[in-house]
Design a protein around this motif. Structure first.
Motif, PDB file in Angstrom:
ATOM      1  N   THR A   1      -2.759   9.534 -16.755  1.00 16.43           N
ATOM      2  CA  THR A   1      -2.734   8.228 -16.097  1.00 16.43           C
ATOM      3  C   THR A   1      -1.611   7.421 -16.726  1.00 16.43           C
ATOM      4  O   THR A   1      -1.297   7.589 -17.902  1.00 16.43           O
ATOM      5  CB  THR A   1      -4.063   7.464 -16.254  1.00 16.43           C
ATOM      6  OG1 THR A   1      -4.349   7.304 -17.637  1.00 16.43           O
ATOM      7  CG2 THR A   1      -5.209   8.178 -15.575  1.00 16.43           C
ATOM      8  N   VAL A   2      -1.007   6.573 -15.923  1.00 18.20           N
ATOM      9  CA  VAL A   2       0.035   5.675 -16.409  1.00 18.20           C
ATOM     10  C   VAL A   2      -0.289   4.270 -15.920  1.00 18.20           C
ATOM     11  O   VAL A   2      -0.958   4.092 -14.906  1.00 18.20           O
ATOM     12  CB  VAL A   2       1.449   6.106 -15.938  1.00 18.20           C
ATOM     13  CG1 VAL A   2       1.854   7.427 -16.583  1.00 18.20           C
ATOM     14  CG2 VAL A   2       1.532   6.201 -14.445  1.00 18.20           C
ATOM     15  N   SER A   3       0.214   3.291 -16.658  1.00 21.97           N
ATOM     16  CA  SER A   3      -0.080   1.894 -16.320  1.00 21.97           C
ATOM     17  C   SER A   3       0.609   1.442 -15.046  1.00 21.97           C
ATOM     18  O   SER A   3       0.067   0.639 -14.301  1.00 21.97           O
ATOM     19  CB  SER A   3       0.323   0.982 -17.470  1.00 21.97           C
ATOM     20  OG  SER A   3      -0.415   1.311 -18.613  1.00 21.97           O
ATOM     21  N   CYS A   4       1.809   1.930 -14.811  1.00 26.92           N
ATOM     22  CA  CYS A   4       2.534   1.549 -13.597  1.00 26.92           C
ATOM     23  C   CYS A   4       3.676   2.518 -13.364  1.00 26.92           C
ATOM     24  O   CYS A   4       4.405   2.850 -14.291  1.00 26.92           O
ATOM     25  CB  CYS A   4       3.069   0.123 -13.717  1.00 26.92           C
ATOM     26  SG  CYS A   4       3.855  -0.449 -12.187  1.00 26.92           S
ATOM     27  N   LEU A   5       3.837   2.950 -12.137  1.00 28.16           N
ATOM     28  CA  LEU A   5       4.955   3.813 -11.766  1.00 28.16           C
ATOM     29  C   LEU A   5       6.070   3.016 -11.085  1.00 28.16           C
ATOM     30  O   LEU A   5       7.097   3.570 -10.724  1.00 28.16           O
ATOM     31  CB  LEU A   5       4.481   4.949 -10.853  1.00 28.16           C
ATOM     32  CG  LEU A   5       3.669   6.034 -11.547  1.00 28.16           C
ATOM     33  CD1 LEU A   5       3.039   6.981 -10.536  1.00 28.16           C
ATOM     34  CD2 LEU A   5       4.530   6.810 -12.530  1.00 28.16           C
ATOM     35  N   GLY A   6       5.834   1.719 -10.882  1.00 28.97           N
ATOM     36  CA  GLY A   6       6.866   0.878 -10.290  1.00 28.97           C
ATOM     37  C   GLY A   6       7.047   1.087  -8.801  1.00 28.97           C
ATOM     38  O   GLY A   6       8.119   0.835  -8.263  1.00 28.97           O
ATOM     39  N   ALA A   7       6.000   1.558  -8.138  1.00 26.93           N
ATOM     40  CA  ALA A   7       6.067   1.788  -6.694  1.00 26.93           C
ATOM     41  C   ALA A   7       4.850   1.159  -6.029  1.00 26.93           C
ATOM     42  O   ALA A   7       4.158   1.784  -5.218  1.00 26.93           O
ATOM     43  CB  ALA A   7       6.131   3.288  -6.409  1.00 26.93           C
ATOM     44  N   CYS A   8       4.587  -0.084  -6.376  1.00 29.51           N
ATOM     45  CA  CYS A   8       3.372  -0.775  -5.943  1.00 29.51           C
ATOM     46  C   CYS A   8       3.224  -0.834  -4.419  1.00 29.51           C
ATOM     47  O   CYS A   8       2.119  -0.777  -3.901  1.00 29.51           O
ATOM     48  CB  CYS A   8       3.326  -2.174  -6.527  1.00 29.51           C
ATOM     49  SG  CYS A   8       3.391  -2.178  -8.337  1.00 29.51           S
ATOM     50  N   GLY A   9       4.336  -0.929  -3.706  1.00 29.55           N
ATOM     51  CA  GLY A   9       4.285  -0.979  -2.249  1.00 29.55           C
ATOM     52  C   GLY A   9       3.829   0.325  -1.628  1.00 29.55           C
ATOM     53  O   GLY A   9       3.469   0.363  -0.453  1.00 29.55           O
ATOM     54  N   LEU A  10       3.819   1.407  -2.407  1.00 27.48           N
ATOM     55  CA  LEU A  10       3.411   2.731  -1.922  1.00 27.48           C
ATOM     56  C   LEU A  10       1.998   3.094  -2.368  1.00 27.48           C
ATOM     57  O   LEU A  10       1.554   4.214  -2.162  1.00 27.48           O
ATOM     58  CB  LEU A  10       4.389   3.799  -2.434  1.00 27.48           C
ATOM     59  CG  LEU A  10       5.864   3.576  -2.120  1.00 27.48           C
ATOM     60  CD1 LEU A  10       6.712   4.644  -2.801  1.00 27.48           C
ATOM     61  CD2 LEU A  10       6.107   3.574  -0.630  1.00 27.48           C
ATOM     62  N   ALA A  11       1.308   2.159  -2.986  1.00 24.26           N
ATOM     63  CA  ALA A  11       0.007   2.409  -3.607  1.00 24.26           C
ATOM     64  C   ALA A  11      -1.036   2.920  -2.624  1.00 24.26           C
ATOM     65  O   ALA A  11      -1.000   2.569  -1.449  1.00 24.26           O
ATOM     66  CB  ALA A  11      -0.490   1.127  -4.270  1.00 24.26           C
ATOM     67  N   PRO A  12      -1.926   3.769  -3.151  1.00 28.35           N
ATOM     68  CA  PRO A  12      -1.923   4.383  -4.474  1.00 28.35           C
ATOM     69  C   PRO A  12      -0.900   5.516  -4.534  1.00 28.35           C
ATOM     70  O   PRO A  12      -0.711   6.262  -3.586  1.00 28.35           O
ATOM     71  CB  PRO A  12      -3.341   4.905  -4.647  1.00 28.35           C
ATOM     72  CG  PRO A  12      -3.873   5.092  -3.265  1.00 28.35           C
ATOM     73  CD  PRO A  12      -3.134   4.122  -2.386  1.00 28.35           C
ATOM     74  N   VAL A  13      -0.244   5.610  -5.689  1.00 32.05           N
ATOM     75  CA  VAL A  13       0.867   6.540  -5.826  1.00 32.05           C
ATOM     76  C   VAL A  13       0.681   7.435  -7.049  1.00 32.05           C
ATOM     77  O   VAL A  13       0.066   7.022  -8.029  1.00 32.05           O
ATOM     78  CB  VAL A  13       2.205   5.750  -5.887  1.00 32.05           C
ATOM     79  CG1 VAL A  13       2.296   4.921  -7.132  1.00 32.05           C
ATOM     80  CG2 VAL A  13       3.400   6.651  -5.754  1.00 32.05           C
TER      81      VAL A  13
END
Length: 162
Positions: free
Chosen positions: A119-131
């Protein structure tokens, strides 16, 4: 203990950076790309080759989250659990990956070294969530069903390579 071939490969990586101490991060990145993690013997060998202390090289390797001292599978699956992904159902996706592969948070890598689930805190692709990502390839709008299908596809791909 490193083999002669492994030492030659690491030497080639260090040579490509002119044995420059300032390039330690880039060297570690390339070595990790070779092994999918940073073996302790490799860290010691790099320290010697760059005339740095083992503590210094180990400190760099443990400071940056992208480096791993534990072996990882061929396919590293990173499930985002940032706010956008979490509210859009990232936990059931993570649970599906773990169920399909028989891994846990404590033991994230399959015994055959094919998969690692993190798991990671953020992949920086919030508009594509869940990613999620698989070895840097982004998979958007994931669902537990898509997760199961992705695992089946990756297993098939791995079998075809053998």
């Amino acid at each position: 203990m490193l083999t002669q071939d492994e030492m030659r490969r690491i030497d080639a990586i260090m040579l490509s950076h002119d044995y420059n101490q300032a390039a330690v991060i880039a060297i570690l990145q390339e070595v990790q790309k070779e092994y999918r993690y940073l073996p302790e013997d490799a860290l010691c060998y790099i320290a010697k080759g760059l005339s740095l202390s083992e503590a210094k090289v180990y400190g760099v390797a443990t400071f940056y989250e992208n480096f791993s001292l534990e072996p990882k599978g061929k396919y590293v699956i990173k499930c985002c659990d940032g706010t956008a992904c979490h509210v859009r159902g990232s936990i059931p996706i993570l649970e599906e990956f773990r169920k399909q592969l028989g891994v846990t948070e404590k033991n994230p890598t399959t015994e055959d070294m094919l998969f690692t689930v993190e798991t990671v805190s953020c992949l920086g692709a919030c508009g594509l969530a869940p990613v999620i990502t698989v070895n840097e390839a982004v998979h958007a709008a994931m669902t537990p069903k898509k997760a199961a299908e992705l695992i089946a596809m990756l297993k098939e791909e791995a079998a075809d390579e053998n």
